[in-house]
Design a protein around this motif. Structure first.
Motif, PDB file in Angstrom:
ATOM      1  N   TYR A  48       0.859  -1.184   0.000  1.00  0.00           N
ATOM      2  CA  TYR A  48       0.000   0.000   0.000  1.00  0.00           C
ATOM      3  C   TYR A  48       0.892   1.228   0.000  1.00  0.00           C
ATOM      4  CZ  TYR A  48       0.676   0.595   5.100  1.00  0.00           C
ATOM      5  OH  TYR A  48       1.208   0.787   6.364  1.00  0.00           O
ATOM      6  N   THR A 103       1.524   5.440   1.032  1.00  0.00           N
ATOM      7  CA  THR A 103       1.164   6.567   1.883  1.00  0.00           C
ATOM      8  C   THR A 103       1.478   7.849   1.122  1.00  0.00           C
ATOM      9  OG1 THR A 103       3.346   6.627   2.949  1.00  0.00           O
ATOM     10  CG2 THR A 103       1.615   5.299   4.001  1.00  0.00           C
ATOM     11  N   ARG A 161       1.289  12.359   1.405  1.00  0.00           N
ATOM     12  CA  ARG A 161       1.018  13.606   2.114  1.00  0.00           C
ATOM     13  C   ARG A 161       1.424  14.755   1.202  1.00  0.00           C
ATOM     14  NH1 ARG A 161       0.657  14.936   7.681  1.00  0.00           N
ATOM     15  NH2 ARG A 161       1.103  17.134   8.128  1.00  0.00           N
ATOM     16  N   ASP A 220      -1.985  12.613   6.332  1.00  0.00           N
ATOM     17  CA  ASP A 220      -1.357  11.353   5.958  1.00  0.00           C
ATOM     18  C   ASP A 220      -2.436  10.417   5.419  1.00  0.00           C
ATOM     19  OD1 ASP A 220       1.300  12.008   6.795  1.00  0.00           O
ATOM     20  OD2 ASP A 220       0.632  11.805   8.866  1.00  0.00           O
ATOM     21  N   ARG A 244      -3.685   6.988   3.054  1.00  0.00           N
ATOM     22  CA  ARG A 244      -3.302   5.622   2.687  1.00  0.00           C
ATOM     23  C   ARG A 244      -4.045   5.230   1.428  1.00  0.00           C
ATOM     24  NH1 ARG A 244      -4.440   0.025   3.333  1.00  0.00           N
ATOM     25  NH2 ARG A 244      -2.880  -1.195   4.493  1.00  0.00           N
ATOM     26  N   GLY A 286       7.618   5.861   7.289  1.00  0.00           N
ATOM     27  CA  GLY A 286       6.919   5.375   6.103  1.00  0.00           C
ATOM     28  C   GLY A 286       7.168   6.170   4.849  1.00  0.00           C
TER      29      GLY A 286
END
Length: 325
Positions: free
Chosen positions: A178, A180, A182, A220, A222, A301
């Motif tokens: 997956y 992440t 931002r 953040d 996902r 991450g």
């Protein structure tokens, strides 16, 4: 563009003299003396930038500098108006000093940033300096300062936890993944995978995901949302690339290309720049890509970070990895 070619890039140099006390009525006549208060030399200087060394795209740089030029002229015009108003008694000394001080500080900051730009030793330093000038001088409602943090989290076969994958890392078939994300500003984000065979898989936006563009700033995110993930299938062994595109405005051409049954990586790359005219197979223009690897102190991450160049409204970055059997 061939390495070693040279392109002319205009940039502004200002020699500014500041003397707040000179803004006064001279000789009791009431005639303004604002030219000595706001003394400057504003001229565009044609610089010769070695594209082979700097990798600077002339159109991007010149467009950004033109915006800076316009902003500087507006600030100086405003300063003169303030001075004239003060001389004519339309504003008090305190009112004048407050606003004039802000303008003077902005101009002084520009001087120091221009010195950094003129002595930039490489492309990264040059673009960073130009971006700082652009953000500092162009009004906030016009300047675009877009930054992206992107993470690739993988759970390899036999592992119970997800871990961060760096650019050019490796992941075997069967790995669950997956992403992440931002962004520093609200942005339209597009993620698509380019397989070793040249196939395109659209990962976001996706009709089955409960999230859509534009994505909010400073959060953040996902992709896909929990508990979803992507799985590496056996037919994709080899070098895989995930394209990350972020833009302050929707990229309609890219959206159209992503919605087609059969599209090519070249077409998508052109669409990511959202050009209004494509004279052939090439995009007809390039957009600089900048990124940095995650550093100590970055958010957990994060695999890579990217930022737009001065004057650009979007980012197109590639995360590459080796898909192993």
């Amino acid at each position: 563009m061939r390495a070693g070619s040279r392109v002319g890039v205009a940039f502004v140099t200002l020699a500014l003299g500041f003397a707040l006390g000179s803004c006064k009525k001279s000789g009791g006549s009431g005639s303004p003396d604002c030219d000595s208060e706001i003394r400057y030399d504003a001229r565009k200087v044609e610089g010769r930038v070695n594209a082979g060394k700097f990798g600077v795209e002339a159109e991007t740089s010149v467009a950004a500098v033109r915006e800076v030029d316009s902003a500087v002229e507006r600030y100086l015009s405003r300063w003169r108006t303030l001075c004239m108003d003060y001389k004519n008694g339309a504003m008090s000394p305190d009112e004048y000093r407050g606003e004039a001080r802000s303008l003077r500080e902005r101009m002084e900051k520009l001087e120091s940033l221009l010195l950094v730009l003129e002595h930039a030793p490489d492309a990264e330093s040059y673009q960073k300096a130009l971006k700082q000038i652009y953000v500092a001088m162009v009004p906030a409602e016009q300047a675009v300062d877009l930054q992206v943090e992107f993470g690739v989290l993988a759970q390899k076969p036999g592992e119970s936890q997800y871990s961060v994958v760096p650019p050019n890392g490796s992941m075997p078939t069967g790995t669950n993944v997956y992403f992440t994300l931002r962004t520093s500003a609200q942005a339209h984000v597009y993620l698509y995978q380019e397989t070793p065979a040249g196939g395109i898989n659209v990962m976001f936006p996706h009709p089955q995901m409960p999230m859509a563009n534009p994505l909010p700033a400073g959060k953040d995110l996902r992709i896909p949302p929990q508990p979803g993930f992507f799985t590496l299938e056996a037919e994709g062994v080899g070098l895989e690339q995930v394209h990350i595109v972020a833009s302050v405005e929707p990229l309609t051409r890219l959206e159209t290309a992503l919605g087609k049954q059969n599209t090519t990586a070249d077409e998508l790359a052109c669409g990511a720049r959202d050009l209004s005219y494509n004279p052939g197979t090439a995009c007809g223009g390039a957009q600089a890509r900048t990124f940095g690897l995650a550093q100590p102190g970055d958010a957990p991450g994060v695999s890579m970070k990217a930022a737009n160049t001065a004057g650009a409204t979007s980012i197109h970055q590639i995360f590459a990895f080796q898909h192993t059997p």
